[in-house]
Scaffold this motif. Sequence first.
Motif, PDB file in Angstrom:
ATOM      1  N   SER A   1       0.819  -1.214   0.000  1.00 11.27           N
ATOM      2  CA  SER A   1       0.000   0.000   0.000  1.00 11.27           C
ATOM      3  C   SER A   1       0.853   1.265   0.000  1.00 11.27           C
ATOM      4  CB  SER A   1      -0.940   0.004   1.208  1.00 11.27           C
ATOM      5  OG  SER A   1      -0.202   0.000   2.428  1.00 11.27           O
ATOM      6  N   ASP A   2       2.078   1.174   0.514  1.00 17.06           N
ATOM      7  CA  ASP A   2       2.974   2.340   0.527  1.00 17.06           C
ATOM      8  C   ASP A   2       3.490   2.684  -0.867  1.00 17.06           C
ATOM      9  OD1 ASP A   2       2.793   2.575   3.326  1.00 17.06           O
ATOM     10  OD2 ASP A   2       4.410   1.110   3.613  1.00 17.06           O
ATOM     11  N   LEU A   3       3.327   1.767  -1.825  1.00 16.32           N
ATOM     12  CA  LEU A   3       3.799   2.010  -3.189  1.00 16.32           C
ATOM     13  C   LEU A   3       2.707   2.565  -4.101  1.00 16.32           C
ATOM     14  CD1 LEU A   3       6.137  -0.923  -4.370  1.00 16.32           C
ATOM     15  CD2 LEU A   3       6.717   1.483  -4.038  1.00 16.32           C
ATOM     16  N   ALA A   4       1.519   2.766  -3.574  1.00 10.76           N
ATOM     17  CA  ALA A   4       0.389   3.184  -4.412  1.00 10.76           C
ATOM     18  C   ALA A   4       0.741   4.423  -5.240  1.00 10.76           C
ATOM     19  CB  ALA A   4      -0.829   3.452  -3.544  1.00 10.76           C
ATOM     20  N   GLY A   5       0.760   4.248  -6.557  1.00 15.63           N
ATOM     21  CA  GLY A   5       0.996   5.364  -7.453  1.00 15.63           C
ATOM     22  C   GLY A   5       2.432   5.836  -7.575  1.00 15.63           C
ATOM     23  N   VAL A   6       3.363   5.230  -6.841  1.00 20.44           N
ATOM     24  CA  VAL A   6       4.752   5.668  -6.873  1.00 20.44           C
ATOM     25  C   VAL A   6       5.370   5.350  -8.240  1.00 20.44           C
ATOM     26  CG1 VAL A   6       7.063   5.259  -5.921  1.00 20.44           C
ATOM     27  CG2 VAL A   6       5.093   5.465  -4.388  1.00 20.44           C
ATOM     28  N   LYS A   7       6.024   6.336  -8.830  1.00 17.83           N
ATOM     29  CA  LYS A   7       6.710   6.135 -10.112  1.00 17.83           C
ATOM     30  C   LYS A   7       7.963   5.301  -9.850  1.00 17.83           C
ATOM     31  CE  LYS A   7       6.800  10.549 -10.663  1.00 17.83           C
ATOM     32  NZ  LYS A   7       7.110  11.915 -11.176  1.00 17.83           N
ATOM     33  N   PHE A   8       7.928   4.052 -10.287  1.00 20.84           N
ATOM     34  CA  PHE A   8       8.974   3.090  -9.926  1.00 20.84           C
ATOM     35  C   PHE A   8       9.809   2.765 -11.161  1.00 20.84           C
ATOM     36  CE2 PHE A   8      11.129  -0.499  -8.267  1.00 20.84           C
ATOM     37  CZ  PHE A   8      10.976  -0.478  -6.885  1.00 20.84           C
ATOM     38  N   ARG A   9      11.096   3.122 -11.111  1.00 21.86           N
ATOM     39  CA  ARG A   9      11.978   2.819 -12.228  1.00 21.86           C
ATOM     40  C   ARG A   9      12.135   1.313 -12.371  1.00 21.86           C
ATOM     41  NH1 ARG A   9      16.599  -0.427 -13.347  1.00 21.86           N
ATOM     42  NH2 ARG A   9      17.145   0.162 -15.486  1.00 21.86           N
ATOM     43  N   VAL A  10      11.916   0.800 -13.574  1.00 26.35           N
ATOM     44  CA  VAL A  10      12.100  -0.619 -13.863  1.00 26.35           C
ATOM     45  C   VAL A  10      12.949  -0.770 -15.118  1.00 26.35           C
ATOM     46  CG1 VAL A  10       9.964  -1.420 -12.765  1.00 26.35           C
ATOM     47  CG2 VAL A  10       9.938  -0.687 -15.159  1.00 26.35           C
ATOM     48  N   PRO A  11      13.680  -1.888 -15.251  1.00 24.67           N
ATOM     49  CA  PRO A  11      14.367  -2.171 -16.515  1.00 24.67           C
ATOM     50  C   PRO A  11      13.353  -2.611 -17.564  1.00 24.67           C
ATOM     51  CG  PRO A  11      14.666  -3.982 -14.988  1.00 24.67           C
ATOM     52  CD  PRO A  11      13.923  -2.910 -14.238  1.00 24.67           C
ATOM     53  N   GLY A  12      13.831  -3.096 -18.691  1.00 20.29           N
ATOM     54  CA  GLY A  12      12.932  -3.473 -19.780  1.00 20.29           C
ATOM     55  C   GLY A  12      12.145  -4.743 -19.544  1.00 20.29           C
ATOM     56  N   SER A  13      12.437  -5.485 -18.477  1.00 22.09           N
ATOM     57  CA  SER A  13      11.786  -6.763 -18.203  1.00 22.09           C
ATOM     58  C   SER A  13      10.272  -6.606 -18.047  1.00 22.09           C
ATOM     59  CB  SER A  13      12.372  -7.389 -16.931  1.00 22.09           C
ATOM     60  OG  SER A  13      11.591  -8.482 -16.497  1.00 22.09           O
ATOM     61  N   LYS A  14       9.513  -7.295 -18.897  1.00 24.08           N
ATOM     62  CA  LYS A  14       8.054  -7.270 -18.775  1.00 24.08           C
ATOM     63  C   LYS A  14       7.613  -7.886 -17.453  1.00 24.08           C
ATOM     64  CE  LYS A  14       7.098  -7.471 -23.751  1.00 24.08           C
ATOM     65  NZ  LYS A  14       6.471  -8.264 -24.848  1.00 24.08           N
ATOM     66  N   MET A  15       8.392  -8.859 -16.982  1.00 20.75           N
ATOM     67  CA  MET A  15       8.041  -9.531 -15.742  1.00 20.75           C
ATOM     68  C   MET A  15       8.128  -8.577 -14.548  1.00 20.75           C
ATOM     69  SD  MET A  15       9.347 -13.319 -14.655  1.00 20.75           S
ATOM     70  CE  MET A  15       9.218 -13.900 -16.325  1.00 20.75           C
ATOM     71  N   LEU A  16       9.217  -7.807 -14.480  1.00 25.29           N
ATOM     72  CA  LEU A  16       9.366  -6.859 -13.383  1.00 25.29           C
ATOM     73  C   LEU A  16       8.324  -5.743 -13.481  1.00 25.29           C
ATOM     74  CD1 LEU A  16      13.256  -6.587 -13.057  1.00 25.29           C
ATOM     75  CD2 LEU A  16      11.670  -7.674 -11.476  1.00 25.29           C
ATOM     76  N   GLN A  17       8.009  -5.335 -14.691  1.00 28.12           N
ATOM     77  CA  GLN A  17       6.975  -4.312 -14.849  1.00 28.12           C
ATOM     78  C   GLN A  17       5.630  -4.818 -14.331  1.00 28.12           C
ATOM     79  OE1 GLN A  17       6.935  -2.597 -18.828  1.00 28.12           O
ATOM     80  NE2 GLN A  17       9.159  -2.751 -18.959  1.00 28.12           N
ATOM     81  N   GLN A  18       5.307  -6.068 -14.643  1.00 28.60           N
ATOM     82  CA  GLN A  18       4.038  -6.627 -14.163  1.00 28.60           C
ATOM     83  C   GLN A  18       4.033  -6.755 -12.646  1.00 28.60           C
ATOM     84  OE1 GLN A  18       1.740  -9.579 -16.310  1.00 28.60           O
ATOM     85  NE2 GLN A  18       1.924 -11.011 -14.580  1.00 28.60           N
ATOM     86  N   TYR A  19       5.161  -7.169 -12.073  1.00 24.91           N
ATOM     87  CA  TYR A  19       5.223  -7.326 -10.614  1.00 24.91           C
ATOM     88  C   TYR A  19       4.953  -5.999  -9.913  1.00 24.91           C
ATOM     89  CZ  TYR A  19       7.197  -7.532  -5.938  1.00 24.91           C
ATOM     90  OH  TYR A  19       7.371  -7.415  -4.580  1.00 24.91           O
ATOM     91  N   TYR A  20       5.638  -4.950 -10.327  1.00 26.19           N
ATOM     92  CA  TYR A  20       5.452  -3.673  -9.627  1.00 26.19           C
ATOM     93  C   TYR A  20       4.068  -3.096  -9.872  1.00 26.19           C
ATOM     94  CZ  TYR A  20      10.191  -3.907  -8.018  1.00 26.19           C
ATOM     95  OH  TYR A  20      11.330  -4.325  -7.379  1.00 26.19           O
ATOM     96  N   ARG A  21       3.467  -3.441 -10.992  1.00 23.28           N
ATOM     97  CA  ARG A  21       2.081  -3.039 -11.221  1.00 23.28           C
ATOM     98  C   ARG A  21       1.154  -3.781 -10.245  1.00 23.28           C
ATOM     99  NH1 ARG A  21       2.114  -4.152 -16.189  1.00 23.28           N
ATOM    100  NH2 ARG A  21       2.962  -2.156 -16.861  1.00 23.28           N
ATOM    101  N   LEU A  22       1.400  -5.074 -10.031  1.00 22.13           N
ATOM    102  CA  LEU A  22       0.575  -5.862  -9.119  1.00 22.13           C
ATOM    103  C   LEU A  22       0.653  -5.355  -7.677  1.00 22.13           C
ATOM    104  CD1 LEU A  22       1.238  -9.522 -10.368  1.00 22.13           C
ATOM    105  CD2 LEU A  22      -0.941  -8.290 -10.459  1.00 22.13           C
ATOM    106  N   VAL A  23       1.831  -4.861  -7.271  1.00 25.00           N
ATOM    107  CA  VAL A  23       1.963  -4.391  -5.887  1.00 25.00           C
ATOM    108  C   VAL A  23       1.628  -2.908  -5.751  1.00 25.00           C
ATOM    109  CG1 VAL A  23       3.601  -6.185  -5.218  1.00 25.00           C
ATOM    110  CG2 VAL A  23       4.473  -4.026  -6.146  1.00 25.00           C
ATOM    111  N   GLY A  24       1.077  -2.314  -6.804  1.00 21.95           N
ATOM    112  CA  GLY A  24       0.492  -0.985  -6.682  1.00 21.95           C
ATOM    113  C   GLY A  24       1.297   0.170  -7.213  1.00 21.95           C
ATOM    114  N   ALA A  25       2.526  -0.073  -7.670  1.00 25.02           N
ATOM    115  CA  ALA A  25       3.359   1.022  -8.165  1.00 25.02           C
ATOM    116  C   ALA A  25       2.995   1.388  -9.599  1.00 25.02           C
ATOM    117  CB  ALA A  25       4.836   0.626  -8.082  1.00 25.02           C
TER     118      ALA A  25
END
Length: 384
Positions: free
Chosen positions: A202-226
């Motif tokens: 919940s602390d990550l809600a809406g936080v702009k989170f830098r990710v590499p090109g990995s689709k997997m990491l992008q999906q993970y941070y989307r799932l946890v609210g970032a």
Amino acid sequence: MKKNDTMTELESASRRNFLKLTAAGGFTAAMVAGAAGTLWSEEAVAQTAAEEREREAAADHTMLIATAYVLGASRSYPIMQLDLKENIQNATNGKVYVKLAPGGQLGAGGALVQKVQSGTIQAAQHSLSNFAPFAPAVDLINLPYFCGANQRFTNLVNSDAWISNVHPKVEAKGFKPLFYVVIDPRVVAVRKGGAGAVLSPSDLAGVKFRVPGSKMLQQYYRLVGANPTPVAWGETPSAIKQGVADALDPAVGALYVFGFKDILSHVTFTQAVPDSQVFSCNLEWFNSLPGDVQEGIEFASEVTSQQNLAKVPAARSYAMSELAKSGVEFHSLSQDQLAEWQTAGGYQRSEWDEFKVDLAGSMDAFAKLEEGANTRGRYYVHDA
């Protein structure tokens, strides 16, 4: 001449001598001391350079290994390039001479992967996230909470299931994995002026989170609210400073080595995904070597891997102490808190099933890999 002036002159001479050796392209065990700051005399430089020339002249094969990291990075980021050089030369009885190209001399990330695949160079170090676009099966390590903890990652990449399932797919792309480098799990690091301490999704809600090109990491941070924000690694420091992104996720060693210590406020150990590396070799070149030389390189790689595991806790402690000096606060999570993160984005969720089948081949094959991650083998490594 004053004492301080004398020391400054000696240190300047030492740096010049060190650069003479690095320009020659050869690095011996003696140079570990140089990388750590030991003063070098002209005599020591000459002796070391002569030793390198003799080794190279006596060898039957030359192996160029490129990395993105400077030699001194190992204190906080145990990339093991000097150790690998010495171990290969010794284990092959001098039949292989290893030239290092450290510090991004020949590129970094995907550029080094391409050079290995094409045979332009014999071997290189790359993060598994950068390696995955060229050898997709290794992207399995980015499944959240599958092998984020150091021990689970070590269990997995040394398991029969990984070696029999993943390595043939990697070799089909032209690579020979030499060994996997344990650094530490990725963290959640927040910039100064950003969201504050992140202890729950919940602390990550809406936080702009830098990710590499990995689709997997992008999906993970989307799932946890970032709000996943893809940024190339070379542009990340400026992106964090300017607020283009408010958080990022390398291991603490990488945060220190790449100069983030003065722009971060909080670091949380979520243990979701490993920030790991691999040394890969061009498969065609490796297969062209005599059998005893191949065995020597494989043995040297295994020895270097074990040395890497032993260095992980000290490297982490050093990086943390340096970051703390700049005011960075660290947060370790309880088992209940970690369970909250895994529930929100972990690999057990159905959203990840397509990745499992695509990368492992089937759900049954993935189940064997999962068993490998869960089963402690002969190697132990300290967890963050």
